[in-house]
Design an enzyme around this catalytic site. Sequence first.
Site, PDB file in Angstrom:
ATOM      1  N   LYS A 110      30.966  45.007   3.279  1.00 64.61           N
ATOM      2  CA  LYS A 110      30.747  44.033   2.201  1.00 64.61           C
ATOM      3  C   LYS A 110      29.253  43.941   1.892  1.00 64.61           C
ATOM      4  CE  LYS A 110      31.272  40.423   5.694  1.00 64.61           C
ATOM      5  NZ  LYS A 110      30.581  39.148   5.737  1.00 64.61           N
ATOM      6  N   TYR A 121      -1.908  32.509  -0.558  1.00 63.32           N
ATOM      7  CA  TYR A 121      -1.534  31.238  -1.183  1.00 63.32           C
ATOM      8  C   TYR A 121      -1.697  30.070  -0.208  1.00 63.32           C
ATOM      9  CZ  TYR A 121       0.758  33.432  -5.236  1.00 63.32           C
ATOM     10  OH  TYR A 121       1.026  34.124  -6.388  1.00 63.32           O
TER      11      TYR A 121
HETATM   12  C1  PLP Z   1      35.759  38.003   8.304  1.00 59.96           C
HETATM   13  C2  PLP Z   1      34.672  38.889   8.819  1.00 59.96           C
HETATM   14  N1  PLP Z   1      35.000  39.889   9.652  1.00 59.96           N
HETATM   15  C3  PLP Z   1      34.067  40.720  10.174  1.00 59.96           C
HETATM   16  C4  PLP Z   1      32.738  40.570   9.841  1.00 59.96           C
HETATM   17  C5  PLP Z   1      31.723  41.492  10.460  1.00 59.96           C
HETATM   18  O1  PLP Z   1      30.931  40.765  11.331  1.00 59.96           O
HETATM   19  P1  PLP Z   1      29.674  41.427  12.059  1.00 59.96           P
HETATM   20  O2  PLP Z   1      28.767  41.834  10.977  1.00 59.96           O
HETATM   21  O3  PLP Z   1      29.143  40.317  12.892  1.00 59.96           O
HETATM   22  O4  PLP Z   1      30.194  42.563  12.846  1.00 59.96           O
HETATM   23  C6  PLP Z   1      32.348  39.543   8.988  1.00 59.96           C
HETATM   24  C7  PLP Z   1      30.924  39.381   8.656  1.00 59.96           C
HETATM   25  O5  PLP Z   1      30.388  38.374   8.373  1.00 59.96           O
HETATM   26  C8  PLP Z   1      33.348  38.680   8.467  1.00 59.96           C
HETATM   27  O6  PLP Z   1      33.026  37.669   7.638  1.00 59.96           O
END
Ligand code: PLP
Length: 371
Positions: free
Chosen positions: A38, A263
């Site tokens: 994602k 700044y």
């Molecule tokens: C529902 C869910 N699963 C898995 C993950 C992956 O987590 P990580 O990046 O800590 O491995 C996330 C990341 O935020 C998540 O929101």
Amino acid sequence: MRLHTAAAILTIDLNALVANWRLLSAQVAPARCAAVVKANAYGLGANRVVRALLGAGCREFFVALVDEGIELREAIGQDWPSDARLHVLHGPMPGAEQDCLAHGLVPVLNSLSQIENWQALAQRSGRPLPAAIQVDTGMARLGLSAQSFAKLLDRPDALAGILPTLLVSHLVSAEDPSAPINELQLQRFEAMRAHLPHVQACLANSSGVFLGPAYHFDLVRPGAALYGVAPIIGQSNPMRRVVRILGRMIQWRDVAAGEAVGYNETWIAPRPSRIATVSVGYADGYLRSASNRACLRFDGIALRVVGRVSMDTVTVDVTAVDPDRLTPGALFDVLDDVQDINALAQQAGTNAYEILTSLGTRYRRHYLHDL
Ligand SMILES: Cc1ncc(COP(=O)(O)O)c(C=O)c1O
């Protein structure tokens, strides 16, 4: 690559990424290892990351949004293997179910209404449709509460029209193995899973992988560790570094003792100092909260950030560096193996996830991949 015009270079080591996926896969076998991609693979480029992982044999992927899923499937196009699956963690917004289906996305259904909408689509389509079901075991964010899950199971046609791919839940504090919530979530998940014994289960994120085999079930779902984030607080990082950033110096100047830099005059030179200005700023994800705290490196020498990080530049104390070496365009290590995303996160008072996903679009991106 056109290097001479680049102000900063972001190198993404796809070999290290693949090595990290293999390490996690070996750790959880015979369970399988997915990849969470994602937010454009945590800012590193979902298209390139997914192609590298597909090449290594990964077949399960997760994005958060339907739009991310559509974009990724379109980017991979014909190269998407028929046995690979792309789950959408948020599930479809009302009215987006058909788009989800049309692009071959598998939704993670988080509420009774998402389940009903997906069942309605299955009915209209005249066939059962794959979907995962998420249950909430302690995060209070996404997924069916224990009450909603019980309500669902009470229905005689609970999962009619659904081919359940996974039962999913998410850990709250997996990076801290001493947190009692880990065990509690595990128990709650196992209790819910007992009602759907034939459905594959998926609980662990990156850190969850390191909580032991009880947390692995059928599939684990790491994101951060793939990209080099340290999975367990206070322990050495078993993951390879994936990200390196080089920033180029624009100019340097000498400042007298008592003169301010940047700044709001947050740093006053305690002695005559030499200050270099490097072309990376908070618009590039070098967070403002790293002001006066983080370090860059030049020739292996750690150099403190002095004054406020600006939008496009950071100023560092280079008094220890031979000025003859400070030629315009000189390359400074902004992130390397020593000063990595985990160290910068600590200095900036955040987590490495925020560092990665803030990196921005101005870097010249360079992918290392010789697999
Ligand atoms: C529902 C869910 N699963 C898995 C993950 C992956 O987590 P990580 O990046 O800590 O491995 C996330 C990341 O935020 C998540 O929101």
